[in-house]
Design a protein around this motif. Structure first.
Motif, mmCIF file in Angstrom:
data_model
loop_
_atom_site.group_PDB
_atom_site.id
_atom_site.type_symbol
_atom_site.label_atom_id
_atom_site.label_comp_id
_atom_site.label_asym_id
_atom_site.label_seq_id
_atom_site.Cartn_x
_atom_site.Cartn_y
_atom_site.Cartn_z
ATOM 1 N N GLU A 19 35.499 8.179 9.454
ATOM 2 C CA GLU A 19 35.865 7.034 8.620
ATOM 3 C C GLU A 19 36.655 7.474 7.389
ATOM 4 O O GLU A 19 37.574 6.780 6.938
ATOM 5 N N LYS A 22 40.267 8.008 8.302
ATOM 6 C CA LYS A 22 40.953 6.721 8.418
ATOM 7 C C LYS A 22 41.358 6.221 7.031
ATOM 8 O O LYS A 22 42.485 5.776 6.820
ATOM 9 N N LYS A 25 44.279 8.083 5.572
ATOM 10 C CA LYS A 25 45.545 7.683 6.188
ATOM 11 C C LYS A 25 46.077 6.411 5.525
ATOM 12 O O LYS A 25 47.263 6.314 5.178
#
Length: 366
Positions: A19, A22, A25
């Protein structure tokens, strides 16, 4: 090895790492947008879409934790998840004037701060969570007023009674933290802790030597706490005349402990003198200057003459008044500020702070 607790913990760490990547990003994508149009990038549909994805990650992590707590309520990780949570604050009630109660959120947060901590499970102190939560509560959540801190400390300590380890850690940390605090007046919290927990035999972890030291330190400090009546001093001046501290009728009195041979005193004393000469009449202030070095009487008198210290200069070479104990004088110079009733309103403050402090006090009490 072979621990269900560890397996679940590392499963959580692996999930969190995914997580986190993510999120990183999406953070990078936001920076690209910002660099392209720093003025209005937050208004773009692309940025708003990224924000929604970030919120979705946060929601997923929250759901993961809630599910874990539901499935493994006795696991240490569940206790960590719960203890890490802040209380959910409901909407503020409406007062009679039709406005929301502006202090409700803070009061609710403070009163429910510890609701999700299992004080019967001392495993929590083996994690960073309890220490961080304790420090945040004692130094940021509650009002930084010694009496308030002492009351909240006692309320918290009562919650820890189910666990000897939590009780020990909480009492020790609060006592140690406020004993060494640089904030004026916080020594009162240390005195409260010493008198209520160490001097009553409840500090089962401390040996007799430690308790004796803490007890002596607390007793010593208790004579010169903010708000207390300053111990009276009866000393002789340079003309062998008796000067009584409590007999001074000025609105403010500076009890100044100094040594003519002390290097720091040589820097501070002229500042006190300049303040005294400029504001003696306007602020109705007197200085009760105590010479702390009995071996330097000649240099003391010479320094007074050369530097024109026209305040009350006294000494107690035989230590009959025990002023070093009563005022906790272990180094010099030290400044205590007393009001007209000889209550201690400031201690160990700088000479450069005297004017502002007195003016603020006058405004506050007028």
């Amino acid at each position: 090895k072979g621990s269900d607790e560890n397996e679940r913990f590392y499963e959580y760490l692996s999930y969190l790492e995914v997580e986190k990547r993510k999120g990183e990003k999406f953070s990078e994508q936001s920076k690209v947008l910002e660099n392209a149009d720093s003025a209005s990038f937050k208004e773009t549909a692309e940025f708003k879409a990224i924000q929604e994805k970030v919120k979705a990650i946060d929601a997923d992590v929250k759901d993961y934790k809630n599910k874990f707590i539901s499935e493994y309520p006795d696991a240490l990780l569940s206790k960590v998840f719960l203890a890490s949570k802040d209380p959910d604050i409901p909407e503020a009630p409406i007062l009679e004037n039709g406005r929301p109660d502006s202090t409700f959120a803070w009061r609710y947060f403070k009163e429910h701060y510890w609701d999700l901590v299992d004080f019967s499970d001392d495993r929590i102190i083996r994690t960073p969570v309890y220490h961080s939560k304790l420090e945040r509560f004692m130094t940021k959540t509650i009002q930084q007023i010694p009496d308030t801190i002492a009351v909240e400390a006692s309320k918290l300590i009562e919650k820890t009674r189910e666990s000897n380890e939590l009780f020990k850690y909480t009492v020790f940390w609060i006592t140690s933290h406020f004993e060494t605090s640089k904030q004026m007046g916080m020594d009162a919290v240390f005195v409260h802790m010493a008198k209520n927990y160490y001097m009553t035999g409840q500090a089962f972890w401390a040996d007799s030597t430690t308790i004796a030291k803490i007890s002596d330190r607390a007793t010593k400090l208790s004579y010169s706490l903010l708000g207390a009546t300053a111990p009276n001093l009866i000393m002789k001046d340079t003309s062998d005349q008796i000067q009584v501290l409590h007999a001074l009728d000025n609105e403010y009195t500076i009890a100044y402990f100094w040594d003519p041979e002390c290097g720091h005193c040589k820097k501070v004393t002229p500042k006190v003198r300049d303040f005294y000469n400029e504001f003696k009449e306007e602020l109705d202030v007197e200085v009760y200057g105590v010479m702390t070095n009995a071996k330097e009487q000649d240099s003391w008198r010479a320094y007074i003459r050369e530097n024109k210290l026209n305040w009350i200069n006294v000494e107690d070479p035989e230590q009959k008044t025990a002023y070093k104990y009563l005022y906790d004088i272990y180094s010099t110079p030290v400044i205590f500020l007393l009001d007209k009733d000889k209550k201690i309103i400031a201690k160990r403050i700088g000479a450069e702070d005297l004017e502002n402090f007195i003016r603020h006090h006058k405004k506050k009490t007028s």
